[in-house]
Design a protein around this motif. Structure first.
Motif, PDB file in Angstrom:
ATOM      1  N   HIS A 159      23.416  91.014  50.646  1.00 34.74           N
ATOM      2  CA  HIS A 159      23.352  89.601  50.989  1.00 34.74           C
ATOM      3  C   HIS A 159      23.244  88.848  49.670  1.00 34.74           C
ATOM      4  O   HIS A 159      22.173  88.779  49.068  1.00 34.74           O
ATOM      5  CB  HIS A 159      22.145  89.321  51.879  1.00 34.74           C
ATOM      6  N   ALA A 169      31.762  88.587  54.274  1.00 34.68           N
ATOM      7  CA  ALA A 169      31.568  87.422  55.135  1.00 34.68           C
ATOM      8  C   ALA A 169      31.458  86.193  54.244  1.00 34.68           C
ATOM      9  O   ALA A 169      30.630  86.148  53.332  1.00 34.68           O
ATOM     10  CB  ALA A 169      30.320  87.575  55.982  1.00 34.68           C
ATOM     11  N   VAL A 192      27.650  89.726  52.409  1.00 35.34           N
ATOM     12  CA  VAL A 192      27.598  88.371  52.947  1.00 35.34           C
ATOM     13  C   VAL A 192      27.340  87.449  51.768  1.00 35.34           C
ATOM     14  O   VAL A 192      26.339  87.589  51.069  1.00 35.34           O
ATOM     15  CB  VAL A 192      26.496  88.206  54.002  1.00 35.34           C
TER      16      VAL A 192
END
Length: 206
Positions: free
Chosen positions: A4, A31, A171
């Protein structure tokens, strides 16, 4: 293990852009924020990456190709038919919350090794994603992040990571809350503009 990655813009972090590009070059799925909503993206030449996209969004019709995310109209011209009329329309709607359907060009079919009559393209109003594509040098294949169990679009990066972190490679998050709305889809394959779906893109600019 999924990452992340919290990052920033104005300017985008060069080291982060390189890390993201390494994931994309290695058939990974990232993402990304698209201005309106979140999308899963991969290298448009990566069959492994596209297979991952299909597993991440099983509701995407098998007979409909994923959209391609570009950074400018010149990149769109590498995959779709951009004549004078289409150029004027694309120049009005991009970057912005629109998806345009164009007739695909021979170069795209040759590179992908498949016959494709049309291609959906976007230039999102999201500086970070545009910088990522510019660094990558090629379009990204994208599919929307599926809605949550309550039928709502995810708007925050931490939600995407909590729900899909086990299945994506990264992400990329600015920490912003996205609107969670769909794009307006326009079919530009004929002589007239056909509205396929009304979304957040205002038709008045046409």
């Amino acid at each position: 293990m999924s990452e992340h990655l919290y990052t920033f813009i104005n300017p985008s972090n060069p080291k982060h852009l390189e890390r993201i590009d390494q994931v994309l070059q290695n058939h990974g799925v990232v993402a990304l924020p698209m201005g309106t909503s979140w999308a899963f993206c991969c290298n448009y030449m990566s069959k492994k990456g596209i297979d991952k996209l299909r597993k991440l969004n099983p509701n995407h019709p098998d007979d409909r190709p994923f959209s391609l995310i570009c950074n400018e109209i010149s990149m769109i011209s590498q995959v779709g038919s951009v004549g004078n009329q289409n150029y004027r329309t694309l120049n009005k709607i991009f970057p912005g919350p629109f998806t345009a359907i164009l007739s695909s060009n021979r170069q795209l079919s040759k590179r992908l090794g498949e016959k494709r009559q049309t291609v959906g393209v976007r230039i999102p109003n999201e500086p970070l994603t545009l910088d990522i594509i510019t660094h990558h040098g090629e379009p990204l294949v994208a599919t929307s992040v599926p809605m949550d169990d309550d039928g709502q679009m995810m708007t925050m990066g931490y939600q995407v990571f909590e729900e899909h972190g086990h299945a994506v490679d990264m992400v990329v998050d600015l920490g912003d809350d996205l609107p969670g709305v769909e794009t307006t889809v326009l079919d530009l394959t004929g002589d007239e503009i056909v509205v396929i779906r009304e979304g957040s893109g205002a038709l008045g600019i046409l």
